[in-house]
Design an enzyme around this catalytic site. Structure first.
Site, PDB file in Angstrom:
ATOM      1  N   GLU A  63      16.831  33.468   4.387  1.00 12.08           N
ATOM      2  CA  GLU A  63      16.067  33.973   5.537  1.00 12.08           C
ATOM      3  C   GLU A  63      16.988  34.781   6.439  1.00 12.08           C
ATOM      4  O   GLU A  63      18.133  34.394   6.678  1.00 12.08           O
ATOM      5  CB  GLU A  63      15.482  32.840   6.395  1.00 12.08           C
TER       6      GLU A  63
ATOM      7  N   GLU B 141      15.982  24.114   5.680  1.00 10.48           N
ATOM      8  CA  GLU B 141      16.558  23.803   6.996  1.00 10.48           C
ATOM      9  C   GLU B 141      16.353  22.346   7.431  1.00 10.48           C
ATOM     10  O   GLU B 141      15.620  22.082   8.389  1.00 10.48           O
ATOM     11  CB  GLU B 141      15.971  24.740   8.055  1.00 10.48           C
TER      12      GLU B 141
HETATM   13  C1  FCB Z   1      13.470  29.294  10.421  1.00  5.76           C
HETATM   14  C2  FCB Z   1      12.344  28.657   9.652  1.00  5.76           C
HETATM   15  C3  FCB Z   1      11.170  29.574   9.382  1.00  5.76           C
HETATM   16  C4  FCB Z   1      10.892  30.451  10.581  1.00  5.76           C
HETATM   17  C5  FCB Z   1      12.144  31.173  11.032  1.00  5.76           C
HETATM   18  C6  FCB Z   1      11.931  32.118  12.178  1.00  5.76           C
HETATM   19  O1  FCB Z   1      14.153  28.322  11.130  1.00  5.76           O
HETATM   20  O2  FCB Z   1      12.818  28.190   8.412  1.00  5.76           O
HETATM   21  O3  FCB Z   1      10.066  28.807   9.011  1.00  5.76           O
HETATM   22  O4  FCB Z   1      10.346  29.698  11.581  1.00  5.76           O
HETATM   23  O5  FCB Z   1      13.113  30.226  11.389  1.00  5.76           O
END
Ligand code: FCB
Length: 459
Positions: free
Chosen positions: A358, A164
Site C-alpha cells: 500500500e 497491518e
Molecule cells: C491502511 C489500511 C487501509 C487504508 C489505508 C489508508 O492503514 O490498511 O485499509 O485505510 O491505510
C-alpha cells in the site's frame, strides 16, 4: 537504464469492508465493522459500509476499469463473515462463490489477484468469543484460511495472511488510540497478548495455505511501521534513521520489528522487550515455532515517514518537518524519500523480497465541469514517491511490486467517506465511477514499466 525488471508488479489495492457493501446479502454474517459502524457517533458522519462502493454487485464494471488502467495485479481481501458467517463452522457457499467470480473476472482480464485473507473484518460472533484475546483465535484463522485456499488456490497463488496487525490491535484494542473496531480499550498488557495471538494466527494461516494450496503459493503479510528518513545522507544520520525505523516505542504499537521479527527470526526484538518490559505477558517459547513460518516476501504499507538525524549523544533525534510542509487531506506529511529508505531498511533487516502492498494519499477530489477528475496532487505524489522507489530498485533493493492504495475511493474506517484515496472516483449517491487523471498517468507508467519516470522540466 530502467531499473524495474520485466517481472515487477504494478497494481492497486482495496479491502472487502471498504468497498463491497452487501453487508447482509447471500448469507453473510455481521463483522466487527458492521457492529461499530452501526453504533451512533463512532464513524465520521455516522457512515457505514452497508453499501460502500457496492462492489459486490458492480465488480464486473470495476474489473473492466482496472483493465483500462492496465493494472497487472489487484490486491483484494476476502471477508471472513461472508465466507463463514459466524466465523467457525459451515462455509457459506454463496459467499465463497462471490470470490470465485471475482477471481475469474480478474484472470479473464489478465489481472493477477493478490488475496489478503484478513483485512480487519472479524466475524461478530468471534468478537463475542473474545476476538483476538482468545488463544483459540489462531485455530479459527487456520480453519478459515483452509476454506478459502481450498476454493481459490487452483487459480490464486499470491497470498497475504493479515493486513497491518499494528492498526488492528493499536487502533482496535489499545485504549490510548482506540478508534477502530472492535474498540476494546484495553491496556498495553492485554494488547500485547492480542498481538501475540494475531502473530500465531499468521503462522497458522501460512501453514494452512501451504497445506491446502493446489499451486505453489507465494506468501507474505502486510506490515506498517514508523519508518524514518535520514536528514542528510551522512553515515551518522543514515544510522540514526535506521535505528529509528527499527525502534519500538513502549507506549504504542506502530513499529515493524515487534511484528516482523518473530515472523522472520522467531523471537521478539530486544529493543521491544525492553520498551514493553513492564507490560509483557508470558509467552510460550514453542509459540515462536508456529509464528516463524517461511514466507516468500515481506509486504510493507508505506505512506509517510519523518526525518531523523544523529543526536549529540549518538542516539537518534527526530527532526520536525519545516513550516509549510505539504500534507495530504488526512494531514499525513508528503515525504517521498521514505519510499527509498523504508524498503532499503526493511530489506536489509529481513533479507526478504519487499512488496509495497500500500502507498497513496487522500485528497478531496471532485468531478469537474468537464466531467473529469483533475487530481494533479495525486499525480505529483505518485511521481515523487515512485522516483524514490526507482532509486531503491536501482540501488539493488529487492522490491518486487507496488500496489497503489486505493484502486477506488472507499470507506476509510473511522473517517467514513471523508477521504478519497482512489485512482477511480466514486460518486456514492449514484455509484458512478470516473477514472481520475492519476489513473491515466498510472496507466502510462505501467505501460512503460516505470521507464517514463523522468524528472519533469522546471521552468
Ligand atoms: C491502511 C489500511 C487501509 C487504508 C489505508 C489508508 O492503514 O490498511 O485499509 O485505510 O491505510
Amino acid at each position: 537504464m530502467n531499473p524495474f525488471k520485466d517481472n515487477f508488479t504494478w497494481g492497486a489495492a482495496a479491502s472487502s469492508y471498504q468497498i463491497e457493501g452487501a453487508w447482509r446479502e447471500d448469507g453473510k454474517g455481521p463483522s466487527i465493522w458492521d457492529m461499530i459502524a452501526h453504533q451512533p457517533g463512532r464513524i465520521y458522519e455516522n457512515s457505514n459500509g452497508d453499501v460502500a462502493c457496492d462492489h459486490y454487485h458492480r465488480y464486473r464494471e470495476d474489473v473492466a476499469l482496472m483493465k483500462e488502467i492496465g493494472l497487472q495485479a489487484y490486491r483484494l481481501s476476502v471477508s471472513w463473515p461472508r465466507v463463514i458467517p459466524t466465523g467457525r463452522g459451515p462455509v457459506n457457499e454463496a459467499g465463497l462463490a462471490f470470490y470465485d467470480r471475482l477471481v475469474d473476472e480478474l484472470l479473464s482480464h489478465g489481472i493477477e489477484p493478490w488475496v489478503t485473507l484478513y483485512h480487519w473484518d472479524l466475524p461478530y460472533d468471534l468478537f463475542l468469543r473474545g476476538g483476538w484475546l482468545n488463544p483459540d483465535s489462531s485455530e479459527w484463522m487456520a480453519e478459515y484460511t483452509a476454506a478459502v485456499v481450498e476454493r481459490l488456490s487452483d487459480r490464486v497463488t499470491r497470498w497475504i495472511t493479515i493486513n497491518e496487525p499494528q492498526c488492528m490491535i493499536g487502533l482496535g484494542y489499545l485504549k490510548a488510540n482506540c478508534t477502530h473496531a472492535p474498540n476494546m480499550e484495553v491496556g498495553m498488557r492485554e494488547a500485547l497478548l492480542a498481538a501475540h495471538h494475531v502473530l500465531m494466527a499468521h503462522g497458522r494461516s501460512v501453514q494452512a495455505i501451504r497445506a491446502h494450496a493446489k499451486k505453489p503459493p507465494v506468501v507474505g503479510l502486510s506490515l506498517v511501521g514508523c519508518a524514518s528518513s535520514p536528514l542528510t545522507e551522512s553515515p551518522e544520520d543514515i544510522e540514526a534513521a535506521r535505528n529509528a525505523t527499527h525502534y519500538v516505542d513502549g507506549t504504542q504499537l506502530w513499529n515493524h520489528t515487534w511484528w516482523g521479527d518473530p515472523v522472520v527470526f522467531g523471537h521478539y526484538p530486544e529493543v521491544g522487550l525492553k520498551s514493553y518490559a513492564k507490560d509483557l505477558p508470558e509467552f510460550k517459547s514453542s509459540d515462536f515455532d508456529t509464528i516463524r513460518q517461511p514466507i516468500d516476501f515481506m509486504g510493507m504499507n508505506v505512506y509517510w515517514g519523518g526525518n531523523t538525524k544523529a543526536g549529540v549523544d549518538g542516539g537518534s533525534e527526530w527532526v520536525p518537518f519545516p513550516k509549510g510542509q505539504p500534507h495530504t487531506h488526512f494531514n499525513w506529511p508528503i515525504s517521498p524519500e521514505i519510499l527509498y529508505w523504508a524498503p532499503k531498511f526493511y530489506a536489509e533487516h529481513y533479507k526478504l523480497p519487499i512488496v509495497i502492498t500500500e502507498n497513496g494519499l487522500s485528497s478531496c477530489d471532485s468531478v469537474a465541469l468537464d466531467g473529469r477528475v483533475h487530481d494533479a496532487g495525486r499525480i505529483d505524489f505518485l511521481h515523487r514517491y515512485l522516483l524514490a522507489l526507482r532509486r531503491a530498485v536501482a540501488d539493488g533493493v529487492d522490491v518486487r511490486g507496488y500496489f497503489h492504495w486505493s484502486v477506488m475511493d472507499n470507506f476509510e474506517w473511522a473517517e467514513g467517506y471523508k477521504h478519497r484515496f482512489g485512482l477511480i472516483h466514486v460518486d456514492y449517491e449514484t455509484q458512478q465511477r470516473t477514472l481520475k487523471d492519476s489513473a491515466y498517468w498510472y496507466r502510462d507508467l505501467i505501460r512503460s514499466n516505470g521507464a517514463c519516470l523522468a524528472l519533469p522540466q522546471q521552468p
